[in-house]
Structures are given as C-alpha cells and as structure tokens.
Design a protein around this motif. Structure first.
Motif, PDB file in Angstrom:
ATOM      1  N   UNK A 280     -15.007 -37.387   8.156  1.00 55.35           N
ATOM      2  CA  UNK A 280     -15.768 -37.324   9.408  1.00 55.35           C
ATOM      3  C   UNK A 280     -15.331 -38.332  10.463  1.00 55.35           C
ATOM      4  N   UNK A 281     -14.333 -39.182  10.146  1.00 56.51           N
ATOM      5  CA  UNK A 281     -13.918 -40.164  11.138  1.00 56.51           C
ATOM      6  C   UNK A 281     -12.488 -40.624  10.873  1.00 56.51           C
ATOM      7  N   UNK A 282     -11.913 -41.300  11.862  1.00 57.85           N
ATOM      8  CA  UNK A 282     -10.594 -41.893  11.697  1.00 57.85           C
ATOM      9  C   UNK A 282      -9.459 -40.915  11.919  1.00 57.85           C
ATOM     10  N   UNK A 283      -8.270 -41.334  11.491  1.00 59.72           N
ATOM     11  CA  UNK A 283      -7.057 -40.553  11.720  1.00 59.72           C
ATOM     12  C   UNK A 283      -7.072 -39.217  10.988  1.00 59.72           C
ATOM     13  N   UNK A 284      -7.825 -39.129   9.881  1.00 59.39           N
ATOM     14  CA  UNK A 284      -7.870 -37.888   9.092  1.00 59.39           C
ATOM     15  C   UNK A 284      -9.093 -37.043   9.411  1.00 59.39           C
ATOM     16  N   UNK A 285      -9.765 -37.327  10.528  1.00 59.44           N
ATOM     17  CA  UNK A 285     -11.001 -36.619  10.857  1.00 59.44           C
ATOM     18  C   UNK A 285     -10.804 -35.104  10.755  1.00 59.44           C
ATOM     19  N   UNK A 286     -11.743 -34.457  10.078  1.00 55.97           N
ATOM     20  CA  UNK A 286     -11.694 -33.017   9.911  1.00 55.97           C
ATOM     21  C   UNK A 286     -10.951 -32.549   8.674  1.00 55.97           C
ATOM     22  N   UNK A 287     -10.162 -33.413   8.062  1.00 57.54           N
ATOM     23  CA  UNK A 287      -9.394 -33.023   6.880  1.00 57.54           C
ATOM     24  C   UNK A 287     -10.346 -32.569   5.777  1.00 57.54           C
ATOM     25  N   UNK A 288     -10.029 -31.437   5.153  1.00 58.59           N
ATOM     26  CA  UNK A 288     -10.890 -30.864   4.125  1.00 58.59           C
ATOM     27  C   UNK A 288     -10.242 -30.975   2.752  1.00 58.59           C
ATOM     28  N   UNK A 289     -10.991 -31.516   1.791  1.00 61.39           N
ATOM     29  CA  UNK A 289     -10.517 -31.664   0.415  1.00 61.39           C
ATOM     30  C   UNK A 289     -11.462 -30.909  -0.505  1.00 61.39           C
ATOM     31  N   UNK A 290     -10.934 -30.405  -1.619  1.00 59.87           N
ATOM     32  CA  UNK A 290     -11.788 -29.725  -2.582  1.00 59.87           C
ATOM     33  C   UNK A 290     -11.804 -30.490  -3.893  1.00 59.87           C
ATOM     34  N   UNK A 291     -12.999 -30.675  -4.445  1.00 59.73           N
ATOM     35  CA  UNK A 291     -13.141 -31.357  -5.735  1.00 59.73           C
ATOM     36  C   UNK A 291     -12.624 -30.431  -6.831  1.00 59.73           C
ATOM     37  N   UNK A 292     -11.634 -30.867  -7.607  1.00 59.30           N
ATOM     38  CA  UNK A 292     -11.030 -29.982  -8.611  1.00 59.30           C
ATOM     39  C   UNK A 292     -11.911 -29.801  -9.848  1.00 59.30           C
ATOM     40  N   UNK A 293     -11.636 -28.751 -10.606  1.00 57.71           N
ATOM     41  CA  UNK A 293     -12.367 -28.497 -11.849  1.00 57.71           C
ATOM     42  C   UNK A 293     -12.157 -29.612 -12.862  1.00 57.71           C
ATOM     43  N   UNK A 294     -11.016 -30.303 -12.753  1.00 60.30           N
ATOM     44  CA  UNK A 294     -10.692 -31.349 -13.721  1.00 60.30           C
ATOM     45  C   UNK A 294     -11.499 -32.619 -13.506  1.00 60.30           C
ATOM     46  N   UNK A 295     -12.328 -32.656 -12.469  1.00 57.81           N
ATOM     47  CA  UNK A 295     -13.129 -33.845 -12.177  1.00 57.81           C
ATOM     48  C   UNK A 295     -14.601 -33.447 -12.120  1.00 57.81           C
ATOM     49  N   UNK A 296     -15.236 -33.259 -13.269  1.00 55.40           N
ATOM     50  CA  UNK A 296     -16.616 -32.750 -13.277  1.00 55.40           C
ATOM     51  C   UNK A 296     -17.654 -33.770 -12.828  1.00 55.40           C
ATOM     52  N   UNK A 297     -17.344 -35.081 -12.893  1.00 55.07           N
ATOM     53  CA  UNK A 297     -18.360 -36.078 -12.556  1.00 55.07           C
ATOM     54  C   UNK A 297     -17.792 -37.098 -11.582  1.00 55.07           C
ATOM     55  N   UNK A 298     -18.334 -37.110 -10.361  1.00 55.79           N
ATOM     56  CA  UNK A 298     -17.879 -38.051  -9.345  1.00 55.79           C
ATOM     57  C   UNK A 298     -18.926 -38.104  -8.239  1.00 55.79           C
ATOM     58  N   UNK A 299     -18.848 -39.158  -7.407  1.00 57.11           N
ATOM     59  CA  UNK A 299     -19.646 -39.214  -6.195  1.00 57.11           C
ATOM     60  C   UNK A 299     -18.682 -39.401  -5.033  1.00 57.11           C
ATOM     61  N   UNK A 300     -19.188 -39.374  -3.791  1.00 55.97           N
ATOM     62  CA  UNK A 300     -18.263 -39.414  -2.663  1.00 55.97           C
ATOM     63  C   UNK A 300     -18.703 -40.448  -1.640  1.00 55.97           C
ATOM     64  N   UNK A 301     -17.713 -40.916  -0.874  1.00 55.25           N
ATOM     65  CA  UNK A 301     -17.916 -42.020   0.063  1.00 55.25           C
ATOM     66  C   UNK A 301     -18.714 -41.603   1.295  1.00 55.25           C
TER      67      UNK A 301
END
Length: 426
Positions: A280-301
C-alpha cells in the motif's frame, strides 16, 4: 619465479610453454600515485562488474567525499584492483582496465604497465580474479591488500609480440561472447514481457464480454491492514511475518528471508493460502503477492493490505488481473503522495475487475498457467546457456593467457561454437 611458485588456485598454469616466464607484478607495472590536487579532474570513474565506468560526480548515489583531491588520476591502459574487504562479496569482479582518463578512489590499487602489454595484463589479472586467488590473500581486520603486497602477485609473461596477439584474440572472442550473452538477456526480457502481453490481451477481451466488478465485491471478508508490531528474527516457535521484502520480483516467496511475531501479536492478522497481499505504500505500491499453499501459517505486515477472495479460483483470477498494465496504470493514477506514494485499503476496493463465470475464470487461469510454464522452461534454458557462456568466457581467458590455446589458429569463433553447441538462436 617459476610456475611451481604460483598460487595453488591457478591449477590451469601448471604446464606453461617453455618460452613463458613468471614475474612479479611490481616488476612489470608501477603504482599510480597521481593525486587530483585542486580537484582539477572531474571525470569520476568507478569499478563496476569488472569494467571501469564513468560516474556522475554530482550524483547523490553512494558515499562520495566532499573533496576528490585524494583520488588517483588514471589514464587509458592502467589496471585497477579493488582489494578491500576480501572476506566479503566473493562474486564481484575486482579488476578492470582503464579505457579513459579520469579519477578513481585511492582505496583501489592502480598500476601502470611498463614492461607488459596493458590489455594482456588486464586479462591475466581477470583470470586470477575469476580463479578467486585474491580471497586467499590479504590480512588485517578488513582483509585487504595494499600495493606493497599486491606488487608480489605473480604474472605469467609470454613473449612481447605474443602478449599483443593474445590480447587481440581475447578482445575479439570475448566481445562476441558478450554479444551472445546480451542476446540471451534480451531474449529473457522478451520472454518476461510475453506473459504480461498475454494477460493484457486476455483481460482486455474480457471487458467486452463481462461486467467489471469492484475488488471489494470479490471478497469473503473486507480488505484489512496487517500487524504493526515490530518483527524480530525468525523463531520457529512463532508466526512467520510476511513483508514486501519476503517476496521476489515475480511474487514468489523467499523462504531464506524470514522474521516472525509472537502468536499474541499476530492474532487477527493470520493469512491463508490464496490470500492476496497488496503493497500500500512506497516504491512497490500496488504490487500484488499471493500467499502460497506451502505457507499455511503466517501473518502480514501493516504496510500490506489483505484481500481474501471467495474461493481459490477467484483468487488466482484476481491475482492475474492485478498484474496487468491496466491495473498498474490505475495505481499510478490513484496513488496519493505525501512523503511517499500510498493507496488505502478503501481505494483498493474500488478497482474494477471483469467477472466472468467460474468456468471461464478457470479457463483463463489454465491458459495463463500454460503460457507461464512454457516461458519458465524457455527462461531456464536461456539461463543455462548464459551460465555456460560465462564459464566458457572465463575458461577462454585462462587458457589464452597461459598459452594453452593457439590464438593464431583460424576456425569457428568461441561464440559461434557456443551457439552451435547450444542450438540457441536469439
């Protein structure tokens, strides 16, 4: 000196032609100690990827001094060595041939050939560089070499005329290999653009056949910001904390870069496979990432926005839509700028995406995945060819400067042999 006194890393010089001799660097080149008194010379040079390049003296990039009076004035034919911090960065090239007058930091060792062909010396030192000889030398806290130590480096000396012939041969052959590598790089870039073009074409066609729907209408839960707690190093007993820097350029997760949060700090910010995370901010604003199936447990910044679609098919379809030129143009037009670019969760929710049937979405995903698979296979072949070309270039330099090949022989060039061997035509 004789060949038996050469560093053990130089296994490729065990059998030199009898007409070759071995000398110390200090006997064939003098140190360059021409300070730029009065800042008379403003042509700043830098050693980058084995080449001496011009650098903007007014640039704010990098750490530049207030005065350049301590810099060395170098001339075409001088050879520069970066022999500092030898314990770090064992991949960069640390030698280069000066091809234009200018000034360069005195932290580098600069020499002026006096009893050797300059281009041959540069090629021989490149062979030493590629053999990683410098990393076994040096001392002190920062593992560095000064000129008093560098002048003891061995140099293999063919007869004078042969030095020029070797340099001419390597100038020609390495230029062809470099052109081949550049072709591969251009080909790789074209491949990466192919998927972008296919996405653009696909979603442009869908605009004519289905009504676009705001992103918020695709979601199972409202768009939300992530955890603002500071992350620490990765602790296996805690929750993986996803940041923008954890994702590569293609949106792939970098497993080797990780931080984490305690479970209590991560509560309410947990991701699920298929979640889309938007910068939502900075040089990568708008960049979209997808959480992979190999990472079932995580939180986000906290500087990411989570979008969770109704199902995995829709998630993949939306993710592809968020890679298109149309979306990137929308981000550029809608990002607000205070000190940095920013797009709010509410604003993300208004971006409209064509919403065909689930069957059509699956068809689009399958086709784009097929294109991606073909591109990945071609990219892998191109990367393999590039690696081989770089290795062949290094081997060619080593063999030429030590008399292992006849540089006067006529025949297919090294680059032509590579193209023929790899059957790569780009």
């Amino acid at each position: 000196m004789n060949s038996s006194q050469l560093p053990r890393e130089l296994g490729w010089v065990e059998k030199l032609p009898q007409r070759y001799r071995v000398a110390r660097l200090g006997s064939v080149a003098n140190p360059v100690k021409q300070r730029n008194i009065g800042n008379r010379n403003t042509d700043l040079l830098s050693l980058s990827y084995g080449n001496i390049i011009s650098k903007d003296i007014e640039s704010v990039d990098g750490l530049l001094p207030e005065s350049f009076e301590t810099y060395n004035t170098v001339e075409p034919g001088d050879v520069v060595f970066r022999l500092t911090d030898l314990q770090n960065d064992k991949r960069s090239l640390r030698t280069g041939l000066v091809k234009q007058s200018g000034i360069i930091t005195s932290a580098y060792v600069s020499v002026r050939p006096v009893a050797i062909e300059a281009r041959y010396l540069a090629y021989f030192m490149r062979a030493m560089d590629l053999a990683k000889v410098f990393y076994s030398l040096g001392g002190g806290l920062r593992q560095s070499l000064n000129y008093a130590e560098a002048k003891l480096l061995p140099v293999v000396l063919p007869p004078e005329g042969e030095q020029r012939a070797i340099a001419d041969y390597l100038d020609r052959e390495t230029a062809e290999i470099d052109a081949f590598i550049a072709d591969l790089d251009d080909y790789s870039t074209l491949l990466s653009h192919r998927l972008d073009a296919e996405r653009d074409r696909t979603f442009l066609a869908l605009l004519d056949s289905s009504n676009p729907v705001p992103l918020k209408r695709w979601l199972k839960i409202p768009l939300s910001y992530g955890a603002t707690a500071a992350a620490n190093h990765f602790d296996p007993g805690e929750v993986r904390y996803l940041r923008i820097t954890d994702f590569g350029a293609e949106g792939d997760l970098r497993p080797e870069v990780a931080t984490s949060l305690p479970y209590e700090a991560a509560a309410g910010y947990m991701t699920a496979p298929g979640d889309i995370l938007l910068a939502r901010s900075g040089a990568t604003v708008g960049k979209a990432f997808m959480v992979p199936d190999s990472l079932p447990e995580a939180c986000f910044a906290g500087y990411l926005v989570r979008a969770r679609c109704q199902n995995r098919v829709e998630a993949s379809f939306v993710w592809h839509a968020l890679q298109t030129t149309k979306y990137k143009d929308w981000i550029a037009a809608n990002a607000t700028v205070a000190t940095i670019q920013n797009v709010s969760a509410q604003k993300f929710g208004t971006y409209r995406i064509p919403r065909p049937s689930l069957a059509k979405q699956s068809e689009v995903i399958e086709e784009l995945d097929r294109v991606q698979k073909n591109i990945d296979a071609s990219q892998a072949l191109s990367a393999e060819a590039r690696t081989l070309a770089v290795e062949r270039r290094a081997a060619l330099i080593s063999a030429a400067v030590t008399g292992q090949i006849d540089v006067t022989a006529q025949g297919m060039s090294a680059a032509e042999q590579l193209r023929d061997e790899l059957e790569v035509h780009v």
